[in-house]
Design a protein around this motif. Sequence first.
Motif, PDB file in Angstrom:
ATOM      1  N   TYR A 112       0.936  -1.066   0.120  1.00  7.92           N
ATOM      2  CA  TYR A 112       0.189   0.144   0.032  1.00  7.92           C
ATOM      3  C   TYR A 112       1.134   1.096  -0.184  1.00  7.92           C
ATOM      4  O   TYR A 112       1.142   1.863   0.918  1.00  7.92           O
ATOM      5  N   PRO A 113       1.358   1.629  -1.156  1.00  4.06           N
ATOM      6  CA  PRO A 113       2.503   2.699  -1.275  1.00  4.06           C
ATOM      7  C   PRO A 113       2.158   3.994  -0.444  1.00  4.06           C
ATOM      8  O   PRO A 113       2.944   4.902  -0.390  1.00  4.06           O
ATOM      9  N   SER A 114       0.866   4.288  -0.393  1.00  3.52           N
ATOM     10  CA  SER A 114       0.255   5.630   0.117  1.00  3.52           C
ATOM     11  C   SER A 114       1.063   5.876   1.593  1.00  3.52           C
ATOM     12  O   SER A 114       0.956   6.840   2.005  1.00  3.52           O
ATOM     13  N   TRP A 115       1.457   4.734   2.156  1.00  2.00           N
ATOM     14  CA  TRP A 115       1.996   4.931   3.592  1.00  2.00           C
ATOM     15  C   TRP A 115       3.347   5.948   3.412  1.00  2.00           C
ATOM     16  O   TRP A 115       3.411   6.806   4.460  1.00  2.00           O
ATOM     17  N   ILE A 116       3.965   5.885   2.242  1.00  2.00           N
ATOM     18  CA  ILE A 116       5.099   6.830   2.206  1.00  2.00           C
ATOM     19  C   ILE A 116       4.689   8.323   2.551  1.00  2.00           C
ATOM     20  O   ILE A 116       5.523   9.058   3.283  1.00  2.00           O
ATOM     21  N   ILE A 117       3.649   8.680   1.752  1.00 10.86           N
ATOM     22  CA  ILE A 117       3.276  10.151   1.859  1.00 10.86           C
ATOM     23  C   ILE A 117       2.746  10.287   3.297  1.00 10.86           C
ATOM     24  O   ILE A 117       3.225  11.472   4.019  1.00 10.86           O
ATOM     25  N   ALA A 118       1.896   9.522   4.204  1.00 11.91           N
ATOM     26  CA  ALA A 118       1.428   9.596   5.392  1.00 11.91           C
ATOM     27  C   ALA A 118       2.848   9.679   6.310  1.00 11.91           C
ATOM     28  O   ALA A 118       2.722  10.628   7.039  1.00 11.91           O
TER      29      ALA A 118
END
Lengths: 289, 354
Positions: free
Chosen positions: A36-42
């Motif tokens: 779930y690559p969105s974790w990098i932004i978070a």
Amino acid sequence: MEVTLSSRSLGKPGFLSDLRAFWAIVWREWTIFKRYPSWIIALLIWPLIFPMMYILTARALSGMDGSGLAVFTQTTGASNFIGYIVVGTTVWMWQNIVLWDVGFALRNEQMRGTLESNWLSPTWRFSYLLGHTGPQLITMTMFILITAIEFGLFFGVRLNGNPWLALLVMLTSIPAIYGLGFAFASIVITAKEAHTFVFLVRGLVMIFCGITFPVSLLPGWMQSVATWMPQTYMIHGMRAAAFANASLTELWPDLQALLLFGAFWLTLGYLLFQWMERRARRTGAIGQY
Amino acid sequence: MSDFAIEAHQLVKKFPARPGTGDKTADRDAIPSQPKKRSLWPFGRKEPKALFTAVNGVDLEIQRGEIFGLLGPNGAGKSTTIRMLCTLLEPTSGTARVNGFDVVTQANDVRRSLGTLLAGERSIYWKLTGRENLEYFAALYHIPQAIAKKRVDELIERMELKDRANELVEKYSTGMRQRVAIAKALLARPPILLLDEPTLGLDPQAARNLRELIAQLKQEGHTILLTTHYMEEADQLSDRIGIIDTGKVIALDTPEGLKRRIDQKEVIRLEVTGWQEYIGEKLRGLSEVSNLVARKQAEADLWEVNLQSNNSRAVLPKLVESIGQNGTRLVNMNIVKPSLEDVFIHLTGKALRD
């Protein structure tokens, strides 16, 4: 009909097998997390956003020339108000993320439908919670490192103390923070919902543990409540180690309290897990969504 | 080592009845009533909870190497029975042993002896690949690493997943996911397999392939406890069948033995348009008719009506007369040999999917 199959399966029970199963759970969690690559932004944004709210409020309250900050330094003994706030908010976010992440680990598996298939294996069941903690610790370490880097780069926050002692306070905090998460995980499986409890606990941490102000400002009864919360000692110890150059001897009361709270919450977390497991066998709660 | 792969004696499972569900099977007598005491403690239990009996004294003895079909309508108690056998649920009373191990006191040995397919495609991780899922579960089942690697390759090959084993499960079809779930159950080469509705949701070809696989697994010596809604599947695969209804095993025999029970009966199968429930009531009133079940078919307004009779010659004119009224039309009629479904209807008075 000729029956050729052995009555024993290929599985070989033992400590090493349980250790390998634990590692497999850690690996599974980490692999799914990475997908779930969105974790990098978070991970890049959240360390800045939450403390910023308090930092900007502090700037506004200190006046155009920042003269009010001298009063803050006088009250708290901290010359670096940004570092002071960031330590408090980081501990709050750490506990908050653990409550959502570890606290809802089993519930998420239950809703996905995979909890039963894990439960059907001969692996020690507490491993499912412990294994979930591994990747969580990795991401939290990254979170804290990114916080330090971002505030160092954008706000010039520098550690004045011993980083190893700050690390020691963090490590000593782990049993209490995660023990609370384990206790939550078992309650969530039983109650199916625990959002209210999460909001309550993080609210209590926010008000009683002095995430942006010294606990000494609170009325007496609130200070008494604060002494029963491990987050109070985490925040105090980490501020002292990172910015006040406290020695190990000066940190010892905080470390001692954290170890005691850690033992308490880990034991309670484990006992609640055992209770939940027994109850689930009676009621069938594991398979219910 | 016990002679039986699975044995259960007087297995009972009771759950607290959920309030507001109008649970007719709730059994308040299950908890002995106590004389009421006045208590100052406000949080004490005021009265015993009503209990719902999901499984009510099930006895099973399943031979090693046998495929045993457990049939029953929704809510009959078959899933609860399976969940007790695989240690997910603790029996309220009675005993059960799997591979010679007690399901309560030797739960881990039971889990080691079992391969289970319970939630089908939902029992695996969709964000892992097929291979990663199998490697993960191999570790959970304590299979040594070197053996696990070979076993995973072997099962990927056998389940015809080789070309897509390294793709995420979320990209698989339902049939492929089901095959991964079955491979998971087979990983530790357990002597006993519990397959709960293994072909549910599969297309006809995938279901046929899976039935062939189940037959092969029996040939390899696995004992298989199978629950299914599909009568033909149970008939084709099972050595013996237990029919469970309202928590009790009401019949247990070979498929042929069960069918012999209603040999003297004839089954009349009608296809009707414009079916009205009052016609059903009228036909049920005929002395020659028993076990009438009407089911709506996929085509608009077409109903299949099954009924059993000891004397079809006598009943046929009455049927034709009753049906050909008020817009109801008889489209097709057959007198057929009793199937397992007819046995089920005969025993329970309802169709399997009621």
